[in-house]
Design an enzyme around this catalytic site. Structure first.
Site, PDB file in Angstrom:
ATOM      1  CE  LYS A   1      -4.423  -1.832   1.188  1.00  0.00           C
ATOM      2  NZ  LYS A   1      -5.611  -1.874   2.080  1.00  0.00           N
TER       3      LYS A   1
ATOM      4  NE  ARG B   1      -7.751  -8.243  -0.245  1.00  0.00           N
ATOM      5  CZ  ARG B   1      -7.430  -7.233  -0.951  1.00  0.00           C
ATOM      6  NH1 ARG B   1      -6.228  -6.195  -0.698  1.00  0.00           N
ATOM      7  NH2 ARG B   1      -7.541  -7.184  -2.221  1.00  0.00           N
TER       8      ARG B   1
HETATM    9  C1  7PM Z   1      -5.162   0.992  -2.911  1.00  0.00           C
HETATM   10  C2  7PM Z   1      -5.911   0.596  -1.720  1.00  0.00           C
HETATM   11  C3  7PM Z   1      -4.872   0.220  -3.547  1.00  0.00           C
HETATM   12  C4  7PM Z   1      -6.288  -0.461  -1.714  1.00  0.00           C
HETATM   13  C5  7PM Z   1      -4.990  -1.115  -3.603  1.00  0.00           C
HETATM   14  C6  7PM Z   1      -5.968  -1.586  -2.590  1.00  0.00           C
HETATM   15  C7  7PM Z   1      -8.417  -4.415   1.202  1.00  0.00           C
HETATM   16  C8  7PM Z   1      -9.404  -5.026   1.009  1.00  0.00           C
HETATM   17  C9  7PM Z   1      -8.463  -3.815  -0.872  1.00  0.00           C
HETATM   18  C10 7PM Z   1      -8.035  -4.272   2.653  1.00  0.00           C
HETATM   19  C11 7PM Z   1      -9.877  -5.768   2.996  1.00  0.00           C
HETATM   20  C12 7PM Z   1      -5.248  -3.832  -2.449  1.00  0.00           C
HETATM   21  C13 7PM Z   1      -6.456  -2.894  -2.360  1.00  0.00           C
HETATM   22  N1  7PM Z   1      -7.517  -3.551   0.257  1.00  0.00           N
HETATM   23  N2  7PM Z   1     -10.165  -5.631   1.575  1.00  0.00           N
HETATM   24  N3  7PM Z   1      -9.450  -4.939  -0.722  1.00  0.00           N
HETATM   25  N4  7PM Z   1      -8.887  -5.009   3.379  1.00  0.00           N
HETATM   26  N5  7PM Z   1     -10.599  -6.480   3.542  1.00  0.00           N
HETATM   27  O1  7PM Z   1      -4.358  -3.641  -2.072  1.00  0.00           O
HETATM   28  O2  7PM Z   1      -7.173  -3.509   3.298  1.00  0.00           O
HETATM   29  O3  7PM Z   1      -5.799  -4.756  -3.432  1.00  0.00           O
HETATM   30  S1  7PM Z   1      -8.043  -3.298  -2.630  1.00  0.00           S
END
Ligand code: 7PM
Length: 269
Positions: free
Chosen positions: A204, A238
């Site tokens: 992130k 995750r």
């Molecule tokens: C920026 C922010 C880029 C988030 C990509 C993402 C989460 C999720 C995602 C989380 C849960 C990624 C994401 N992040 N579901 N889905 N918790 N429960 O890293 O932090 O793929 S999308």
């Protein structure tokens, strides 16, 4: 929990896993590396991203889930906020719903309750397209905690008890770096809400802000964050980099076991 993004604009895999067989190979590899859950998502929730329509989301995720559910020995989760996608994913074999909107979309709570599947409820301030514009909190931990408590109560009222829920503070979702750091430092303050904590920190932008590194070079920072989260009460992480995270968590587990064991030995002595 290994991340399997099925979106052409996935920031971290460049859309390489859009084809079902490539996605299947990646899912199998994550299980070999030690993933206990594979999370399949077809809607990019990256800051600034535009919503995906239901037909496209279904077309992306359903064939992949059907293939994975037949072949993988671990639960498949569906990362979606849309009731129709929840139902189709469940029909295809998904057994966990991961909803970054915490079942607030119209019909989502009723659908999740009627499917009878466990759900991860995540905190987000605002909507993906605009959430990073100016996130603001008085007390970030208190507000995230109150939000999750409210969603747990809404789920209970719909027949979805806390034993069927996971909760997640939503790192990067409507949060500045300082908000993310306070949440990680005080994660243990969310551990007594009655449902296990899931966290996503892998690759992130907060890790980029701290290290100055692009998304493909954030593994070391992500492992540090994962270890801190695990030590502060996270039960499910995750992540994109499953093998490395599993090794890091083996160290955490061994030290946690020694803490418990040492306490037991002390009390005997
Ligand atoms: C920026 C922010 C880029 C988030 C990509 C993402 C989460 C999720 C995602 C989380 C849960 C990624 C994401 N992040 N579901 N889905 N918790 N429960 O890293 O932090 O793929 S999308």
């Amino acid at each position: 929990m290994g991340v399997l993004n099925i979106t052409p604009d996935s920031f971290s895999d460049g859309g390489d896993f859009f084809a079902p067989d490539a996605a299947l190979r990646r899912g199998e590899q994550m299980v070999v590396e030690g993933a206990d859950i594979v999370d399949v998502g077809g809607e990019s929730t990256r800051p600034g991203s535009v919503a995906v329509d239901e037909a496209h989301e279904l077309e992306r995720v359903v064939p992949v889930i059907a293939a994975l559910a037949k072949r993988l020995p671990v639960p498949i989760s569906i990362d979606t906020s849309k009731p129709a996608v929840m139902r189709a994913a469940a029909d295809a074999g998904a057994t966990l719903i991961n909803d970054v909107r915490a079942l607030r979309a119209p019909g989502a709570l009723a659908m999740a309750a009627s499917l009878g599947l466990p759900v991860c409820l995540m905190h987000m301030q605002g909507e993906p397209r605009t959430m990073q514009a100016e996130p603001a909190y008085g007390d970030v931990v208190g507000e995230v905690r109150a939000f999750l408590a409210e969603r747990i109560a809404a789920c209970a009222a719909a027949g979805l008890g806390p034993e069927r829920l996971l909760i997640d503070p939503g790192f990067g979702f409507g949060k500045r770096l300082a908000h993310n750091l306070v949440l990680l430092a005080r994660l243990a303050d969310l551990a007594d809400l009655g449902s296990p904590l899931l966290v996503g920190l892998s690759r992130k932008s907060m890790l980029g802000a701290l290290t100055g590194r692009p998304v493909g070079e954030r593994l070391a920072a992500g492992l540090a964050a994962a270890v801190i989260a695990a030590c502060n009460g996270a039960r499910i992480l995750r992540v994109h980099d499953v093998a490395a995270t599993v090794d890091a968590l083996k160290v955490v587990d061994a030290v946690q076991a020694a803490q418990t064991g040492a306490a037991a030995a002390d009390s005997v002595a």
